[in-house]
Design an enzyme around this catalytic site. Structure first.
Site, PDB file in Angstrom:
ATOM      1  N   ARG A   1       2.759   6.038  -3.004  1.00 41.58           N
ATOM      2  CA  ARG A   1       3.879   6.918  -3.361  1.00 41.58           C
ATOM      3  C   ARG A   1       4.134   6.893  -4.871  1.00 41.58           C
ATOM      4  O   ARG A   1       4.346   7.941  -5.491  1.00 41.58           O
ATOM      5  CB  ARG A   1       5.135   6.495  -2.590  1.00 41.58           C
ATOM      6  CG  ARG A   1       5.109   6.917  -1.117  1.00 41.58           C
ATOM      7  CD  ARG A   1       6.114   6.124  -0.286  1.00 41.58           C
ATOM      8  NE  ARG A   1       6.189   6.628   1.087  1.00 41.58           N
ATOM      9  CZ  ARG A   1       5.290   6.359   2.032  1.00 41.58           C
ATOM     10  NH1 ARG A   1       4.229   5.618   1.747  1.00 41.58           N
ATOM     11  NH2 ARG A   1       5.433   6.847   3.263  1.00 41.58           N
TER      12      ARG A   1
ATOM     13  N   LYS B   1      -3.751   6.450  15.057  1.00 43.22           N
ATOM     14  CA  LYS B   1      -3.967   5.729  13.799  1.00 43.22           C
ATOM     15  C   LYS B   1      -5.469   5.508  13.574  1.00 43.22           C
ATOM     16  O   LYS B   1      -6.306   6.254  14.080  1.00 43.22           O
ATOM     17  CB  LYS B   1      -3.199   4.405  13.831  1.00 43.22           C
ATOM     18  CG  LYS B   1      -1.681   4.577  13.831  1.00 43.22           C
ATOM     19  CD  LYS B   1      -1.175   4.906  12.442  1.00 43.22           C
ATOM     20  CE  LYS B   1       0.335   4.818  12.357  1.00 43.22           C
ATOM     21  NZ  LYS B   1       0.822   5.001  10.970  1.00 43.22           N
TER      22      LYS B   1
ATOM     23  N   ASP C   1       3.361  -0.476  12.534  1.00 40.00           N
ATOM     24  CA  ASP C   1       2.158  -1.130  12.019  1.00 40.00           C
ATOM     25  C   ASP C   1       2.093  -2.601  12.415  1.00 40.00           C
ATOM     26  O   ASP C   1       1.063  -3.253  12.205  1.00 40.00           O
ATOM     27  CB  ASP C   1       2.096  -1.020  10.491  1.00 40.00           C
ATOM     28  CG  ASP C   1       1.516   0.306  10.024  1.00 40.00           C
ATOM     29  OD1 ASP C   1       0.950   1.041  10.864  1.00 40.00           O
ATOM     30  OD2 ASP C   1       1.617   0.613   8.822  1.00 40.00           O
TER      31      ASP C   1
ATOM     32  N   LYS D   1       0.836  -1.206   0.000  1.00 37.43           N
ATOM     33  CA  LYS D   1       0.000   0.000   0.000  1.00 37.43           C
ATOM     34  C   LYS D   1       0.866   1.249   0.000  1.00 37.43           C
ATOM     35  O   LYS D   1       0.610   2.203  -0.749  1.00 37.43           O
ATOM     36  CB  LYS D   1      -0.905   0.020   1.238  1.00 37.43           C
ATOM     37  CG  LYS D   1      -1.792   1.264   1.316  1.00 37.43           C
ATOM     38  CD  LYS D   1      -2.417   1.449   2.684  1.00 37.43           C
ATOM     39  CE  LYS D   1      -1.440   2.064   3.662  1.00 37.43           C
ATOM     40  NZ  LYS D   1      -2.075   2.522   4.919  1.00 37.43           N
TER      41      LYS D   1
ATOM     42  N   GLN E   1       4.124  10.632   7.524  1.00 30.90           N
ATOM     43  CA  GLN E   1       3.473  10.847   6.227  1.00 30.90           C
ATOM     44  C   GLN E   1       3.524  12.307   5.794  1.00 30.90           C
ATOM     45  O   GLN E   1       3.601  12.604   4.595  1.00 30.90           O
ATOM     46  CB  GLN E   1       2.025  10.362   6.285  1.00 30.90           C
ATOM     47  CG  GLN E   1       1.890   8.856   6.398  1.00 30.90           C
ATOM     48  CD  GLN E   1       0.461   8.417   6.644  1.00 30.90           C
ATOM     49  OE1 GLN E   1      -0.453   9.242   6.738  1.00 30.90           O
ATOM     50  NE2 GLN E   1       0.252   7.118   6.745  1.00 30.90           N
TER      51      GLN E   1
ATOM     52  N   ARG F   1      -5.982  -3.788  10.797  1.00 27.19           N
ATOM     53  CA  ARG F   1      -4.874  -4.545  11.381  1.00 27.19           C
ATOM     54  C   ARG F   1      -5.299  -5.309  12.643  1.00 27.19           C
ATOM     55  O   ARG F   1      -4.698  -6.336  12.969  1.00 27.19           O
ATOM     56  CB  ARG F   1      -3.679  -3.634  11.653  1.00 27.19           C
ATOM     57  CG  ARG F   1      -3.161  -2.986  10.375  1.00 27.19           C
ATOM     58  CD  ARG F   1      -1.711  -2.621  10.389  1.00 27.19           C
ATOM     59  NE  ARG F   1      -1.356  -1.926   9.154  1.00 27.19           N
ATOM     60  CZ  ARG F   1      -1.108  -2.525   7.992  1.00 27.19           C
ATOM     61  NH1 ARG F   1      -1.171  -3.852   7.917  1.00 27.19           N
ATOM     62  NH2 ARG F   1      -0.800  -1.825   6.915  1.00 27.19           N
TER      63      ARG F   1
END
Length: 425
Positions: free
Chosen positions: A28, A341, A314, A23, A172, A386
Protein backbone atom coordinates in the site's frame (compact mmCIF):
# COMPACT_ATOMS: atom_id res chain seq x y z
CA UNK A 1 11.16 -31.66 -4.12
CA UNK A 2 13.01 -30.00 -1.24
CA UNK A 3 11.86 -30.78 2.28
CA UNK A 4 12.64 -29.58 5.79
CA UNK A 5 12.31 -31.81 8.85
CA UNK A 6 11.11 -29.93 11.92
CA UNK A 7 12.88 -30.94 15.15
CA UNK A 8 10.41 -31.52 17.97
CA UNK A 9 11.31 -29.78 21.22
CA UNK A 10 11.37 -31.36 24.66
CA UNK A 11 11.39 -27.91 26.24
CA UNK A 12 9.46 -24.64 25.93
CA UNK A 13 10.54 -22.07 23.36
CA UNK A 14 12.21 -19.01 24.90
CA UNK A 15 13.15 -16.36 22.35
CA UNK A 16 13.01 -12.76 21.17
CA UNK A 17 12.51 -12.40 17.42
CA UNK A 18 12.60 -9.66 14.80
CA UNK A 19 9.94 -9.84 12.07
CA UNK A 20 10.32 -8.15 8.65
CA UNK A 21 7.93 -5.40 7.58
CA UNK A 22 4.29 -6.02 6.75
CA UNK A 23 3.59 -7.14 3.20
CA UNK A 24 0.20 -5.45 3.20
CA UNK A 25 1.56 -2.12 4.40
CA UNK A 26 4.61 -2.32 2.12
CA UNK A 27 2.45 -2.73 -0.97
CA UNK A 28 0.00 0.00 0.00
CA UNK A 29 2.80 2.42 0.87
CA UNK A 30 4.52 1.63 -2.41
CA UNK A 31 1.37 2.45 -4.39
CA UNK A 32 0.59 5.73 -2.66
CA UNK A 33 4.26 6.79 -2.76
CA UNK A 34 4.21 6.14 -6.52
CA UNK A 35 1.19 8.45 -6.82
CA UNK A 36 2.64 11.17 -4.59
CA UNK A 37 4.71 13.99 -6.09
CA UNK A 38 8.36 13.64 -5.10
CA UNK A 39 10.63 11.28 -3.23
CA UNK A 40 9.44 8.93 -0.49
CA UNK A 41 11.54 6.54 1.58
CA UNK A 42 9.92 3.39 2.97
CA UNK A 43 11.80 1.94 5.95
CA UNK A 44 11.52 -1.67 7.19
CA UNK A 45 9.93 -2.59 3.86
CA UNK A 46 9.35 -6.25 3.11
CA UNK A 47 11.52 -7.83 0.43
CA UNK A 48 9.78 -10.94 -0.85
CA UNK A 49 8.51 -12.38 -4.13
CA UNK A 50 5.18 -10.56 -3.78
CA UNK A 51 6.60 -7.14 -2.98
CA UNK A 52 9.33 -7.42 -5.61
CA UNK A 53 6.81 -8.34 -8.34
CA UNK A 54 4.84 -5.28 -7.33
CA UNK A 55 7.87 -2.98 -7.27
CA UNK A 56 8.97 -4.21 -10.69
CA UNK A 57 5.52 -3.50 -12.16
CA UNK A 58 5.52 0.03 -10.75
CA UNK A 59 8.99 0.62 -12.18
CA UNK A 60 7.87 -0.67 -15.60
CA UNK A 61 5.21 2.05 -15.53
CA UNK A 62 7.96 4.67 -15.53
CA UNK A 63 8.04 5.46 -11.81
CA UNK A 64 11.63 5.24 -10.51
CA UNK A 65 12.17 2.85 -7.61
CA UNK A 66 15.44 2.05 -5.84
CA UNK A 67 15.56 -1.11 -3.73
CA UNK A 68 17.99 -1.49 -0.82
CA UNK A 69 17.35 -5.03 0.48
CA UNK A 70 20.25 -4.92 2.96
CA UNK A 71 18.69 -1.82 4.53
CA UNK A 72 15.07 -3.04 4.17
CA UNK A 73 14.49 0.27 2.40
CA UNK A 74 12.66 1.34 -0.77
CA UNK A 75 12.99 4.76 -2.36
CA UNK A 76 10.18 5.88 -4.66
CA UNK A 77 10.19 8.94 -6.92
CA UNK A 78 6.46 9.57 -7.29
CA UNK A 79 5.04 11.26 -10.38
CA UNK A 80 2.04 13.02 -8.85
CA UNK A 81 -0.53 10.63 -10.31
CA UNK A 82 1.06 10.47 -13.76
CA UNK A 83 1.80 7.08 -15.35
CA UNK A 84 4.74 7.86 -17.68
CA UNK A 85 4.77 4.52 -19.54
CA UNK A 86 2.23 4.29 -22.36
CA UNK A 87 2.70 0.57 -22.87
CA UNK A 88 3.74 -2.21 -20.49
CA UNK A 89 3.55 -6.00 -20.18
CA UNK A 90 3.16 -6.59 -16.44
CA UNK A 91 3.64 -9.94 -14.68
CA UNK A 92 2.46 -10.32 -11.07
CA UNK A 93 3.32 -13.96 -10.36
CA UNK A 94 0.95 -15.23 -7.65
CA UNK A 95 0.73 -11.85 -5.91
CA UNK A 96 -2.98 -11.10 -5.53
CA UNK A 97 -2.33 -7.72 -3.94
CA UNK A 98 -0.06 -6.67 -6.79
CA UNK A 99 -2.56 -7.92 -9.38
CA UNK A 100 -5.41 -5.84 -8.00
CA UNK A 101 -3.40 -2.76 -7.08
CA UNK A 102 -1.62 -2.60 -10.47
CA UNK A 103 -4.94 -3.13 -12.27
CA UNK A 104 -6.30 -0.04 -10.54
CA UNK A 105 -3.09 1.97 -10.93
CA UNK A 106 -2.92 1.61 -14.73
CA UNK A 107 -6.51 2.88 -14.96
CA UNK A 108 -4.99 6.30 -14.21
CA UNK A 109 -2.67 6.03 -17.20
CA UNK A 110 -3.18 6.80 -20.83
CA UNK A 111 -1.90 3.72 -22.59
CA UNK A 112 -2.09 -0.03 -23.13
CA UNK A 113 -1.22 -2.28 -20.21
CA UNK A 114 -1.30 -6.09 -20.26
CA UNK A 115 -1.43 -7.98 -16.95
CA UNK A 116 -0.83 -11.68 -16.34
CA UNK A 117 0.32 -14.06 -13.61
CA UNK A 118 1.03 -17.72 -12.93
CA UNK A 119 -1.74 -20.27 -13.68
CA UNK A 120 -3.20 -20.12 -10.14
CA UNK A 121 -3.37 -16.31 -10.39
CA UNK A 122 -5.51 -16.73 -13.50
CA UNK A 123 -8.05 -18.55 -11.28
CA UNK A 124 -8.30 -15.80 -8.65
CA UNK A 125 -11.27 -13.42 -8.89
CA UNK A 126 -10.75 -9.98 -10.42
CA UNK A 127 -14.28 -9.54 -11.74
CA UNK A 128 -15.79 -6.76 -9.63
CA UNK A 129 -12.70 -4.58 -9.82
CA UNK A 130 -12.51 -4.75 -13.59
CA UNK A 131 -16.29 -4.30 -13.84
CA UNK A 132 -16.06 -1.02 -11.92
CA UNK A 133 -13.26 0.15 -14.21
CA UNK A 134 -15.30 -0.81 -17.28
CA UNK A 135 -18.32 1.03 -15.89
CA UNK A 136 -16.13 4.13 -15.60
CA UNK A 137 -15.45 3.97 -19.34
CA UNK A 138 -12.16 2.06 -19.39
CA UNK A 139 -11.78 -0.66 -22.05
CA UNK A 140 -10.51 -4.07 -20.90
CA UNK A 141 -9.89 -6.98 -23.27
CA UNK A 142 -9.85 -10.45 -21.67
CA UNK A 143 -7.79 -13.16 -23.38
CA UNK A 144 -9.66 -15.97 -21.60
CA UNK A 145 -12.52 -15.96 -19.12
CA UNK A 146 -14.12 -12.57 -18.51
CA UNK A 147 -13.03 -11.13 -15.18
CA UNK A 148 -9.82 -13.16 -14.97
CA UNK A 149 -6.23 -12.69 -16.09
CA UNK A 150 -4.68 -12.28 -18.58
CA UNK A 151 -6.18 -9.03 -19.85
CA UNK A 152 -5.20 -5.72 -21.40
CA UNK A 153 -6.36 -2.42 -19.93
CA UNK A 154 -6.59 0.66 -22.11
CA UNK A 155 -6.14 3.37 -19.50
CA UNK A 156 -7.68 6.80 -19.96
CA UNK A 157 -7.60 8.35 -16.47
CA UNK A 158 -10.14 6.87 -14.08
CA UNK A 159 -13.31 8.97 -14.19
CA UNK A 160 -14.57 8.36 -10.65
CA UNK A 161 -18.27 8.59 -9.84
CA UNK A 162 -20.63 6.29 -7.93
CA UNK A 163 -19.98 2.53 -8.04
CA UNK A 164 -21.26 -0.63 -6.41
CA UNK A 165 -18.75 -3.32 -5.53
CA UNK A 166 -19.13 -6.83 -4.15
CA UNK A 167 -16.32 -7.60 -1.71
CA UNK A 168 -17.37 -11.02 -0.43
CA UNK A 169 -14.26 -12.83 -1.74
CA UNK A 170 -11.51 -10.25 -1.23
CA UNK A 171 -11.24 -6.71 0.09
CA UNK A 172 -8.20 -5.99 -2.10
CA UNK A 173 -10.42 -4.75 -4.93
CA UNK A 174 -11.95 -2.11 -2.65
CA UNK A 175 -8.55 -1.07 -1.32
CA UNK A 176 -7.23 -0.71 -4.87
CA UNK A 177 -10.08 1.59 -5.89
CA UNK A 178 -9.85 3.66 -2.71
CA UNK A 179 -6.16 4.37 -3.26
CA UNK A 180 -6.53 5.63 -6.84
CA UNK A 181 -9.75 7.57 -6.20
CA UNK A 182 -8.11 10.90 -5.20
CA UNK A 183 -6.72 11.11 -8.74
CA UNK A 184 -10.07 10.49 -10.45
CA UNK A 185 -11.67 13.19 -12.58
CA UNK A 186 -14.55 13.58 -10.10
CA UNK A 187 -15.45 12.61 -6.55
CA UNK A 188 -15.80 8.87 -6.00
CA UNK A 189 -18.36 6.98 -3.93
CA UNK A 190 -17.96 3.22 -3.56
CA UNK A 191 -20.92 1.32 -2.14
CA UNK A 192 -20.12 -2.18 -0.90
CA UNK A 193 -22.89 -4.70 -1.60
CA UNK A 194 -23.36 -7.54 0.85
CA UNK A 195 -20.71 -8.64 3.32
CA UNK A 196 -17.31 -6.98 3.23
CA UNK A 197 -14.66 -9.60 4.04
CA UNK A 198 -11.39 -8.73 5.76
CA UNK A 199 -12.61 -5.31 6.88
CA UNK A 200 -9.43 -4.80 8.86
CA UNK A 201 -7.45 -4.53 5.62
CA UNK A 202 -9.74 -1.76 4.38
CA UNK A 203 -9.21 0.10 7.66
CA UNK A 204 -5.47 -0.32 7.11
CA UNK A 205 -5.82 1.17 3.62
CA UNK A 206 -7.74 4.19 4.90
CA UNK A 207 -5.24 4.75 7.71
CA UNK A 208 -2.30 4.62 5.31
CA UNK A 209 -4.03 7.01 2.91
CA UNK A 210 -4.48 9.41 5.83
CA UNK A 211 -0.81 9.01 6.76
CA UNK A 212 0.05 10.24 3.25
CA UNK A 213 -2.43 13.13 3.39
CA UNK A 214 -5.71 11.86 1.85
CA UNK A 215 -9.05 11.62 3.67
CA UNK A 216 -11.65 8.88 3.18
CA UNK A 217 -15.14 9.20 4.65
CA UNK A 218 -16.97 5.98 5.49
CA UNK A 219 -20.65 5.86 6.39
CA UNK A 220 -22.27 3.16 8.49
CA UNK A 221 -23.87 1.56 5.44
CA UNK A 222 -20.49 0.62 3.92
CA UNK A 223 -20.22 3.59 1.61
CA UNK A 224 -16.82 5.18 1.07
CA UNK A 225 -16.45 8.75 -0.20
CA UNK A 226 -13.22 10.22 -1.59
CA UNK A 227 -13.00 13.78 -2.85
CA UNK A 228 -11.15 14.26 -6.11
CA UNK A 229 -8.22 16.65 -6.17
CA UNK A 230 -6.64 15.38 -2.95
CA UNK A 231 -2.98 14.43 -3.37
CA UNK A 232 -0.66 12.11 -1.49
CA UNK A 233 2.33 13.81 0.10
CA UNK A 234 5.76 12.24 -0.36
CA UNK A 235 7.27 11.34 3.00
CA UNK A 236 9.58 9.16 5.05
CA UNK A 237 7.52 6.20 6.30
CA UNK A 238 8.39 3.32 8.63
CA UNK A 239 6.52 0.05 8.11
CA UNK A 240 5.43 -2.10 11.04
CA UNK A 241 6.56 -5.74 11.38
CA UNK A 242 4.17 -8.16 9.68
CA UNK A 243 1.55 -9.30 12.20
CA UNK A 244 0.54 -12.28 10.04
CA UNK A 245 4.11 -13.55 9.98
CA UNK A 246 4.54 -12.87 13.69
CA UNK A 247 1.61 -15.23 14.33
CA UNK A 248 3.75 -18.34 13.74
CA UNK A 249 6.28 -17.31 16.38
CA UNK A 250 3.58 -16.45 18.90
CA UNK A 251 1.98 -19.83 18.10
CA UNK A 252 5.29 -21.53 18.89
CA UNK A 253 5.11 -20.10 22.41
CA UNK A 254 1.49 -21.17 22.71
CA UNK A 255 2.02 -24.75 21.66
CA UNK A 256 5.22 -25.39 23.66
CA UNK A 257 4.19 -23.52 26.80
CA UNK A 258 7.08 -21.16 26.18
CA UNK A 259 7.80 -17.45 25.73
CA UNK A 260 8.25 -15.47 22.52
CA UNK A 261 8.74 -11.71 22.31
CA UNK A 262 8.32 -9.83 19.01
CA UNK A 263 9.92 -6.40 18.96
CA UNK A 264 8.34 -3.27 17.41
CA UNK A 265 4.84 -4.80 17.27
CA UNK A 266 2.03 -3.96 19.72
CA UNK A 267 -1.75 -4.22 19.96
CA UNK A 268 -1.92 -0.67 18.58
CA UNK A 269 -0.90 -2.03 15.17
CA UNK A 270 -3.08 -1.05 12.20
CA UNK A 271 -2.97 -4.68 11.02
CA UNK A 272 -6.08 -6.76 11.60
CA UNK A 273 -4.02 -9.88 12.24
CA UNK A 274 -2.84 -8.40 15.52
CA UNK A 275 -6.18 -9.87 16.72
CA UNK A 276 -4.27 -13.16 16.88
CA UNK A 277 -3.16 -12.03 20.33
CA UNK A 278 -6.81 -12.00 21.46
CA UNK A 279 -7.26 -15.52 20.07
CA UNK A 280 -4.26 -16.78 22.02
CA UNK A 281 -5.51 -15.11 25.21
CA UNK A 282 -8.86 -16.88 24.81
CA UNK A 283 -6.95 -20.15 24.40
CA UNK A 284 -5.15 -19.62 27.70
CA UNK A 285 -2.00 -17.72 26.77
CA UNK A 286 -0.68 -14.72 28.67
CA UNK A 287 -0.02 -11.66 26.48
CA UNK A 288 2.33 -8.99 27.81
CA UNK A 289 2.57 -5.68 25.99
CA UNK A 290 5.56 -3.40 26.42
CA UNK A 291 6.24 0.05 25.02
CA UNK A 292 7.65 -1.41 21.80
CA UNK A 293 7.14 -5.16 21.97
CA UNK A 294 4.60 -7.90 22.58
CA UNK A 295 5.31 -11.12 24.44
CA UNK A 296 3.26 -14.32 24.49
CA UNK A 297 3.63 -16.95 27.21
CA UNK A 298 1.98 -20.27 26.50
CA UNK A 299 -0.12 -22.25 29.01
CA UNK A 300 0.39 -25.81 30.20
CA UNK A 301 -2.66 -26.75 28.12
CA UNK A 302 -4.28 -24.80 25.29
CA UNK A 303 -8.05 -24.41 25.43
CA UNK A 304 -10.43 -24.83 22.50
CA UNK A 305 -12.24 -21.91 20.90
CA UNK A 306 -15.22 -21.18 18.63
CA UNK A 307 -14.29 -18.16 16.54
CA UNK A 308 -15.29 -16.03 13.57
CA UNK A 309 -12.01 -15.43 11.69
CA UNK A 310 -13.35 -13.27 8.86
CA UNK A 311 -11.25 -10.29 9.92
CA UNK A 312 -8.06 -12.33 10.32
CA UNK A 313 -8.51 -15.04 7.73
CA UNK A 314 -4.80 -15.29 6.88
CA UNK A 315 -4.39 -16.89 10.31
CA UNK A 316 -6.72 -19.84 9.72
CA UNK A 317 -3.73 -22.05 8.93
CA UNK A 318 -1.90 -20.90 12.07
CA UNK A 319 -4.86 -21.79 14.27
CA UNK A 320 -5.45 -25.03 12.38
CA UNK A 321 -1.86 -26.10 12.95
CA UNK A 322 -2.05 -25.79 16.75
CA UNK A 323 -5.73 -26.72 17.22
CA UNK A 324 -5.17 -30.49 17.73
CA UNK A 325 -3.23 -29.69 20.92
CA UNK A 326 -6.18 -27.89 22.56
CA UNK A 327 -8.17 -29.53 25.35
CA UNK A 328 -11.47 -29.12 23.49
CA UNK A 329 -12.57 -28.58 19.86
CA UNK A 330 -11.51 -25.57 17.81
CA UNK A 331 -14.23 -24.26 15.48
CA UNK A 332 -13.32 -21.78 12.73
CA UNK A 333 -16.17 -19.89 11.05
CA UNK A 334 -16.96 -17.31 8.34
CA UNK A 335 -13.90 -17.75 6.12
CA UNK A 336 -15.38 -19.18 2.93
CA UNK A 337 -13.46 -16.55 0.93
CA UNK A 338 -10.11 -18.22 1.70
CA UNK A 339 -11.04 -20.93 -0.78
CA UNK A 340 -9.94 -18.38 -3.43
CA UNK A 341 -6.47 -17.65 -2.03
CA UNK A 342 -3.06 -19.03 -3.08
CA UNK A 343 -4.67 -22.44 -2.73
CA UNK A 344 -8.10 -23.62 -1.62
CA UNK A 345 -7.14 -23.02 1.97
CA UNK A 346 -10.04 -24.63 3.83
CA UNK A 347 -9.64 -27.85 1.89
CA UNK A 348 -5.84 -27.71 2.21
CA UNK A 349 -5.90 -27.37 6.01
CA UNK A 350 -8.52 -30.11 6.38
CA UNK A 351 -6.58 -32.45 4.08
CA UNK A 352 -3.26 -31.98 5.88
CA UNK A 353 -4.77 -32.30 9.35
CA UNK A 354 -6.38 -35.57 8.28
CA UNK A 355 -2.99 -36.67 6.93
CA UNK A 356 -1.73 -36.17 10.50
CA UNK A 357 -4.56 -38.35 11.83
CA UNK A 358 -6.61 -35.45 13.17
CA UNK A 359 -10.40 -35.65 13.25
CA UNK A 360 -11.72 -32.67 11.25
CA UNK A 361 -15.17 -31.71 10.01
CA UNK A 362 -15.20 -29.39 7.00
CA UNK A 363 -17.86 -26.69 6.59
CA UNK A 364 -18.55 -24.44 3.62
CA UNK A 365 -17.14 -21.52 5.61
CA UNK A 366 -14.70 -23.21 7.99
CA UNK A 367 -14.01 -26.34 10.00
CA UNK A 368 -14.18 -28.10 13.37
CA UNK A 369 -10.93 -29.61 14.67
CA UNK A 370 -11.03 -32.18 17.46
CA UNK A 371 -8.21 -32.72 19.99
CA UNK A 372 -6.28 -35.63 18.50
CA UNK A 373 -2.89 -37.31 18.97
CA UNK A 374 -0.88 -36.51 15.83
CA UNK A 375 0.70 -39.10 13.55
CA UNK A 376 3.97 -37.97 11.91
CA UNK A 377 3.70 -37.11 8.21
CA UNK A 378 5.09 -35.03 5.38
CA UNK A 379 2.96 -31.90 4.90
CA UNK A 380 1.95 -30.90 1.37
CA UNK A 381 2.09 -27.11 1.11
CA UNK A 382 0.32 -26.59 -2.25
CA UNK A 383 2.78 -23.76 -3.12
CA UNK A 384 1.13 -21.81 -0.29
CA UNK A 385 3.56 -19.97 1.98
CA UNK A 386 1.17 -19.99 4.93
CA UNK A 387 0.77 -23.78 4.86
CA UNK A 388 4.53 -24.20 5.21
CA UNK A 389 4.95 -21.62 7.96
CA UNK A 390 1.96 -22.76 10.02
CA UNK A 391 2.60 -26.50 10.00
CA UNK A 392 6.24 -25.97 10.92
CA UNK A 393 4.85 -24.97 14.33
CA UNK A 394 3.04 -28.31 14.59
CA UNK A 395 6.42 -29.99 14.25
CA UNK A 396 7.72 -28.34 17.42
CA UNK A 397 5.29 -30.45 19.46
CA UNK A 398 5.16 -33.70 17.47
CA UNK A 399 8.27 -35.55 16.17
CA UNK A 400 8.43 -36.56 12.52
CA UNK A 401 6.78 -33.56 10.82
CA UNK A 402 8.34 -32.76 7.44
CA UNK A 403 7.48 -29.67 5.36
CA UNK A 404 7.49 -30.16 1.60
CA UNK A 405 8.55 -27.30 -0.70
CA UNK A 406 9.66 -24.99 2.13
CA UNK A 407 10.91 -22.52 -0.48
CA UNK A 408 7.31 -21.41 -1.07
CA UNK A 409 7.73 -19.09 1.93
CA UNK A 410 9.72 -16.78 -0.38
CA UNK A 411 6.36 -15.34 -1.41
CA UNK A 412 6.11 -13.26 1.77
CA UNK A 413 8.90 -14.33 4.19
CA UNK A 414 12.03 -15.54 2.37
CA UNK A 415 14.12 -16.23 5.48
CA UNK A 416 11.31 -17.67 7.58
CA UNK A 417 13.01 -20.97 8.31
CA UNK A 418 16.29 -19.25 9.15
CA UNK A 419 14.50 -17.20 11.81
CA UNK A 420 12.37 -20.17 12.89
CA UNK A 421 15.40 -22.36 13.59
CA UNK A 422 17.19 -19.48 15.31
CA UNK A 423 14.18 -19.18 17.62
CA UNK A 424 14.50 -22.81 18.74
CA UNK A 425 18.29 -23.00 18.74
Amino acid sequence: MDTIAIPALNRPVDATVEIPGSKSITNRALLVAALAQGDSTLENALFSEDSEYFAKCVEQLGIPITLHPHLAQIQVSGKGGDIPAKQADLFVGLAGTAARFITALVALGNGEYRLDGVPRMRERPMGDLVTVLQNSGITINFEGNSGFMPYTIYGQQFAGGHFRLKANQTSQQLSALLMIAPYAQQDTTIEVEGTLVSQSYVKMTCRLMADFGVDVTQTDDNQFHIKAGQRYQARHYTIEPDASNASYFFAAAAVTGGRVRVNHLTKQSCQGDILWLNVLEQMGCQVIEGADYTEVIGPEQLQGIDIDMNDMSDLVQTLGAIAPYASSPVIIRNVEHIRYKETERIRAVVTELRRLGVKVEEFADGMKIEPTPITPAAIETYHDHRMAMAFAVTGLKTPGIVIQDPGCTAKTFPDYFTRFFKMID
